[in-house]
Scaffold this active site. Structure first.
Site, mmCIF file in Angstrom:
data_model
loop_
_atom_site.group_PDB
_atom_site.id
_atom_site.type_symbol
_atom_site.label_atom_id
_atom_site.label_comp_id
_atom_site.label_asym_id
_atom_site.label_seq_id
_atom_site.Cartn_x
_atom_site.Cartn_y
_atom_site.Cartn_z
ATOM 1 N N GLU A 137 -7.864 1.562 -6.286
ATOM 2 C CA GLU A 137 -7.361 2.882 -5.872
ATOM 3 C C GLU A 137 -6.542 3.516 -7.005
ATOM 4 O O GLU A 137 -6.616 4.733 -7.240
ATOM 5 C CB GLU A 137 -6.506 2.715 -4.607
ATOM 6 N N THR A 189 -7.398 13.614 -5.929
ATOM 7 C CA THR A 189 -6.165 13.098 -5.322
ATOM 8 C C THR A 189 -5.003 13.201 -6.310
ATOM 9 O O THR A 189 -3.885 13.566 -5.928
ATOM 10 C CB THR A 189 -6.378 11.642 -4.864
HETATM 11 N N1 HSE Z 1 -1.958 9.312 1.011
HETATM 12 C C1 HSE Z 1 -2.868 9.745 -0.025
HETATM 13 C C2 HSE Z 1 -2.520 11.169 -0.397
HETATM 14 C C3 HSE Z 1 -4.264 9.655 0.478
HETATM 15 O O1 HSE Z 1 -2.400 11.988 0.517
HETATM 16 O O2 HSE Z 1 -2.358 11.468 -1.581
HETATM 17 C C4 HSE Z 1 -5.284 10.124 -0.505
HETATM 18 O O3 HSE Z 1 -5.893 9.062 -1.137
#
Ligand code: HSE
Length: 316
Positions: A137, A189
């Site tokens: 990730e 992201t």
């Molecule tokens: N919690 C993460 C975000 C999830 O909102 O950036 C996305 O991978």
């Protein structure tokens, strides 16, 4: 070494890794759930040659150099804890589009480590697998958040009570239907995290604490009204929603159609809504389509449910 039913050693399996919704509106980086019927597929082969080889069987053109690839980085982290001279060859077929907001990178990372662990006789715990997958990730988003990876591995709804040390709690829930809108635009992201405020007001934190606690209580008590009124985010959604065309209108029309609540799925661009039953979920889908059909952006919609299963081993 893993054995099949007829006691032969298994060196190759296929896994299905589900899409996931992270944050679940008010639980930024701490809450997520797995989705039924949307998954990536991976064939994983154990070899006596050390290292990781990645073969992409789709058209996304993702890097194949292991340390630059989500699958590769996750498996390299796992292999560091394996004393034997072994490696893995992965044939990856991504169906969950990268950058869609429904846990594409998490599915790659989680699917790879769950599959590899199966070929190693399940020597690692689920929490260890989450730790390995987090290294994948981090390659995708520059951050080690587990709110997609945990539900992808555990199934159901998971709460990350603590990221360090990891403390993952499965949250029971009533039947919920999920309507998803996936506008065909990409939101990275890393970019969606970069725009967030680094400090928040205490008054906003108090509202958010109330909502996340209310949401967990509502899920555990099967209290749909409490779930609905807790699906409020005063911290992340007001900033990120500007990345998603017509977000406010989609949300308003979905609520008018009877959704309990909803918001941005992960870091977007997908948006999700929860409904009590399939009829409402379909009405929500129709309301979303009515907004999106004339705005000139391609989109997909899905109606599904929360999957109680995480990564599935489908052949062994
Ligand atoms: N919690 C993460 C975000 C999830 O909102 O950036 C996305 O991978």
């Amino acid at each position: 070494m893993s054995k099949s039913k007829n006691n032969k050693s298994i060196n190759e399996i296929t896994v299905l890794a589900p899409a996931t919704v992270a944050n679940v509106v008010c639980g930024f980086d701490i809450l997520g759930f797995a989705l039924d019927g949307l998954f990536d597929k991976m064939l994983i082969r154990k070899t006596s040659k050390k290292g990781v080889t990645i073969i992409n069987k789709d058209n996304y053109n993702l890097p194949t150099q292991p340390d630059k690839n989500v699958i590769g980085a996750a498996l390299l982290a796992l292999l560091k804890e394996v004393p034997e001279d072994i490696g893995f060859i992965i044939e990856s077929t991504k169906i969950i589009k990268p950058g869609s907001g429904i846990g594409s990178s998490a599915a790659s990372a989680a699917g790879a480590v769950v599959g590899a662990n199966h070929l190693l006789n399940n020597r690692f715990s689920k929490e260890q697998l989450v730790e390995f997958a987090l290294c994948g990730e981090a390659v995708a988003s520059g951050s080690k958040h587990a709110d997609n990876i945990a539900p992808c591995i555990y199934g159901g709804i998971t709460l990350i009570r603590s990221a360090n040390p990891l403390d993952i709690i499965s949250i029971p829930a009533p039947k919920l239907f999920v309507t998803i809108l996936h506008p065909q635009i990409e939101v990275k992201t890393s970019d969606a995290r970069e725009i967030l405020k680094k400090q928040i007001l205490l008054k906003d934190a108090i509202i958010q604490w109330g909502n996340i606690a209310g949401l967990i209580a509502g899920l555990m008590k099967s209290d749909y009204d409490l779930i609905g009124r807790s699906l409020v985010d005063v911290i992340v959604e007001p900033v990120r929603s500007m990345l998603i065309p017509h977000f406010d209108e989609v949300k308003k029309k979905s609520m008018d159609a009877g959704a309990l609540g909803g918001g941005i799925s992960g870091s977007g661009p997908s948006i999700f809504f929860l409904s009590k039953n399939e009829k409402i979920a379909k009405a929500v889908e129709q309301a979303i389509m009515n907004v999106y059909k004339n705005i000139g952006i391609k989109f997909h919609t899905h109606i599904t449910t929360i999957s109680n299963e995480g990564v599935k081993i489908v052949t062994s």
